[in-house]
Design a protein around this motif. Structure first.
Motif, PDB file in Angstrom:
ATOM      1  N   ARG A 108      48.057   2.670 -47.297  1.00  0.00           N
ATOM      2  CA  ARG A 108      46.634   2.646 -47.628  1.00  0.00           C
ATOM      3  C   ARG A 108      46.025   4.042 -47.522  1.00  0.00           C
ATOM      4  NH1 ARG A 108      41.304  -0.076 -45.085  1.00  0.00           N
ATOM      5  NH2 ARG A 108      40.444  -0.936 -47.010  1.00  0.00           N
ATOM      6  N   PRO A 109      46.079   4.821 -48.605  1.00  0.00           N
ATOM      7  CA  PRO A 109      45.456   6.145 -48.565  1.00  0.00           C
ATOM      8  C   PRO A 109      43.932   6.040 -48.536  1.00  0.00           C
ATOM      9  CG  PRO A 109      46.229   5.644 -50.782  1.00  0.00           C
ATOM     10  CD  PRO A 109      46.713   4.532 -49.905  1.00  0.00           C
ATOM     11  N   ARG A 110      43.310   7.011 -47.889  1.00  0.00           N
ATOM     12  CA  ARG A 110      41.851   7.040 -47.811  1.00  0.00           C
ATOM     13  C   ARG A 110      41.254   8.261 -48.503  1.00  0.00           C
ATOM     14  NH1 ARG A 110      39.825   3.195 -44.481  1.00  0.00           N
ATOM     15  NH2 ARG A 110      41.293   2.139 -43.097  1.00  0.00           N
ATOM     16  N   THR A 111      42.099   9.156 -48.958  1.00  0.00           N
ATOM     17  CA  THR A 111      41.652  10.334 -49.687  1.00  0.00           C
ATOM     18  C   THR A 111      42.606  10.573 -50.853  1.00  0.00           C
ATOM     19  OG1 THR A 111      42.998  11.888 -48.419  1.00  0.00           O
ATOM     20  CG2 THR A 111      40.806  11.374 -47.541  1.00  0.00           C
TER      21      THR A 111
ATOM     22  N   THR B 107      49.352   4.527 -43.151  1.00  0.00           N
ATOM     23  CA  THR B 107      48.937   5.760 -43.791  1.00  0.00           C
ATOM     24  C   THR B 107      50.175   6.498 -44.277  1.00  0.00           C
ATOM     25  OG1 THR B 107      49.054   7.022 -41.739  1.00  0.00           O
ATOM     26  CG2 THR B 107      46.974   5.897 -42.215  1.00  0.00           C
ATOM     27  N   PRO B 108      50.008   7.480 -45.185  1.00  0.00           N
ATOM     28  CA  PRO B 108      51.173   8.209 -45.675  1.00  0.00           C
ATOM     29  C   PRO B 108      52.000   8.850 -44.580  1.00  0.00           C
ATOM     30  CG  PRO B 108      49.300   8.615 -47.095  1.00  0.00           C
ATOM     31  CD  PRO B 108      48.778   7.827 -45.917  1.00  0.00           C
TER      32      PRO B 108
ATOM     33  N   ALA C 118      51.478  10.106 -50.448  1.00  0.00           N
ATOM     34  CA  ALA C 118      52.211   8.841 -50.516  1.00  0.00           C
ATOM     35  C   ALA C 118      53.114   8.802 -51.736  1.00  0.00           C
ATOM     36  CB  ALA C 118      51.234   7.667 -50.533  1.00  0.00           C
TER      37      ALA C 118
ATOM     38  N   LEU D 235      50.661   1.216 -53.055  1.00  0.00           N
ATOM     39  CA  LEU D 235      49.488   1.927 -52.556  1.00  0.00           C
ATOM     40  C   LEU D 235      48.268   1.019 -52.633  1.00  0.00           C
ATOM     41  CD1 LEU D 235      51.509   4.248 -53.142  1.00  0.00           C
ATOM     42  CD2 LEU D 235      49.563   5.638 -53.838  1.00  0.00           C
TER      43      LEU D 235
ATOM     44  N   GLU E  89      45.819  12.023 -49.490  1.00  0.00           N
ATOM     45  CA  GLU E  89      46.736  11.035 -48.913  1.00  0.00           C
ATOM     46  C   GLU E  89      47.442  10.240 -50.014  1.00  0.00           C
ATOM     47  OE1 GLU E  89      44.900   8.557 -46.027  1.00  0.00           O
ATOM     48  OE2 GLU E  89      44.770  10.146 -44.503  1.00  0.00           O
ATOM     49  N   ALA E  90      46.747   9.966 -51.090  1.00  0.00           N
ATOM     50  CA  ALA E  90      47.400   9.281 -52.206  1.00  0.00           C
ATOM     51  C   ALA E  90      48.506  10.147 -52.788  1.00  0.00           C
ATOM     52  CB  ALA E  90      46.368   8.936 -53.279  1.00  0.00           C
TER      53      ALA E  90
END
Length: 457
Positions: free
Chosen positions: A31-34, A4-5, A41, A71, A37-38
């Motif tokens: 691996r961002p989930r929102t 995760t970030p 990152a 990503l 989070e992207a």
């Protein structure tokens, strides 16, 4: 494993490669989930920048970033809204075409464009501006995108619509304008999940091109498998397959009970270790001979499933391992109408060289779409695969590049792993505009990939 970030400063790079498995490079896989989070990152990606990645089906190095961040967008996998009356879906970039088919086919809708695999993400489909068997009718994927949400280098999330410079740079831009977070897509209506398919044999390349030219207007989908080992009078012999979505009354009574059922089948996966030379000239020659001979001279209205017609290789998990540890090169180019002699020359050279390619397909493209680095243009496109360890392959493909460039054609960046940078501007007239926009919206070079470094994108 993806992190995760929040773990960016604590984890180690891992090898990342394309589907061809030819040029791995190490990157920090996040691996961002929102959306947040992207954005985090990208903000913390460091001096080597970041690139988004979907399901890893780009054949070359477009979704790799040596020493930087990659990503993994498959964590953003929500289908947000579906307009089942109007045929519009809003979904995250990490949603696969496979998932869209699972959800949308029972509602009577199909994805507007699909390549030879359904295991690509919507974000990847946008950034590669993918095409399919229906390009002569429906164009590229971007033609059916109503809007995008794009995370740019400044941390802003922009709504991008067709007709704007940012849209034209992003569709086909290989992820170098930002991270596609979601997309709104227009769908294609269907009554069944079966295809009505016509198959016929062509005796040589000229016979094949004549059949495609005179008959493609009657079909939504059209593709030809071509035997690139055949020589002499049989050079370019092929099996031509064309189809339409089957109407309800074409189904047998039992199938009409569940006309929109979608249940793909899978064979056992290819093992991790495959003997070298399995796809040598002798074995591919035997395969090609059998494949051509078993095809009907002319068969009409055969019912096939969507997976069988569009994605036969998806039924074999990890089929790319069949090329062994050395991997393979997928080479695809397009030349315009009136430049058929260039296509003939490439086919003759491949046949003389006896390149063992059993996945070779020829299609006709219709009008191109406005993406500055979008691959399709009106004309002929040939895709072929060859084992990466074939002696002298690099110089041989360089020679094909020159034939294509001299004819005003181009190679497909989503499949490239070895194009010479000096040919890029010749092949893509929109390159200068693309570079100028990138410099304007990403002056620090946040979004970068092995492909962009190699080609100075």
């Amino acid at each position: 494993m993806p992190v995760t970030p929040a773990d960016l400063d604590d984890d180690l790079p891992v090898p990342v490669t394309g589907w061809g498995r030819t040029a791995p490079s190490a990157a920090l896989l996040v691996r961002p989930r929102t959306h947040e989070e992207a954005a985090a990152a990208v903000h913390h990606c460091g001096s080597r920048g970041a690139i988004a990645r979907g399901l890893g089906r780009a054949y070359g190095d477009a979704a790799q970033n040596a020493g930087g961040a990659v990503l993994d967008m498959t964590g953003l996998d929500r289908i947000r809204t579906i307009d089942a009356e109007g045929g519009v879906v809003v979904c995250d970039a990490g949603v696969s075409l496979h998932r869209l088919m699972e959800v949308l086919l029972p509602l009577g809708w199909f994805v507007p464009v699909t390549p030879g695999t359904r295991y690509v993400t919507v974000g990847g489909a946008v950034c590669a501006d993918i095409h399919g068997k229906n390009h002569h009718v429906s164009g590229s994927f971007s033609r059916h995108v109503l809007s995008l949400e794009l995370l740019t280098a400044d941390g802003e999330v922009r709504t991008v619509v067709p007709g704007t410079e940012l849209f034209d740079a992003t569709t086909g831009g290989m992820g170098l304008t930002g991270v596609v977070l979601s997309a709104t897509l227009r769908l294609h209506p269907v009554r069944t999940s079966l295809m009505s398919v016509d198959t016929e044999r062509a005796t040589d390349l000229d016979d094949l091109m004549a059949r495609l030219t005179t008959g493609d207007g009657r079909y939504r989908y059209s593709v030809a498998w071509i035997d690139l080992l055949a020589r002499g009078a049989a050079t370019g012999r092929a099996v031509l397959t064309r189809g339409e979505h089957a109407p309800l009354d074409a189904l047998p009574p039992r199938a009409r009970r569940r006309p929109l059922e979608f249940r793909p089948r899978q064979l056992p996966p290819v093992p991790g270790v495959v003997p070298g030379g399995l796809l040598g000239r002798a074995s591919v020659s035997v395969f090609n001979e059998l494949w051509y001979r078993r095809a009907p001279r002319a068969r009409r209205e055969q019912l096939q499933s969507i997976p069988a017609f569009f994605h036969p290789l998806d039924g074999v998990p990890h089929w790319n391992r069949v090329y062994g540890r050395g991997g393979f090169v997928q080479y695809q180019f397009v030349v315009g109408h009136g430049r058929e002699e260039a296509l003939r020359e490439v086919v003759r050279r491949v046949a003389r060289r006896q390149c063992p390619s059993f996945l070779a397909v020829l299609k006709r493209f219709g009008e191109g779409d406005p993406g500055w680095l979008s691959f399709p243009m009106p004309g002929w496109t040939l895709a072929l695969d060859v084992p990466a360890g074939l002696p002298g392959l690099g110089p041989f493909l360089d020679g094909l590049d020159q034939v294509v460039a001299d004819a005003g054609g181009r190679v497909y960046l989503a499949k490239d792993s070895r194009l010479r940078p000096e040919l890029l501007a010749v092949m893509y007239p929109g390159l200068d505009r693309f570079r100028a926009l990138r410099a304007r919206i990403d002056p620090r070079g946040v979004f970068v990939s092995d492909l962009s470094r190699r080609l100075s994108l």
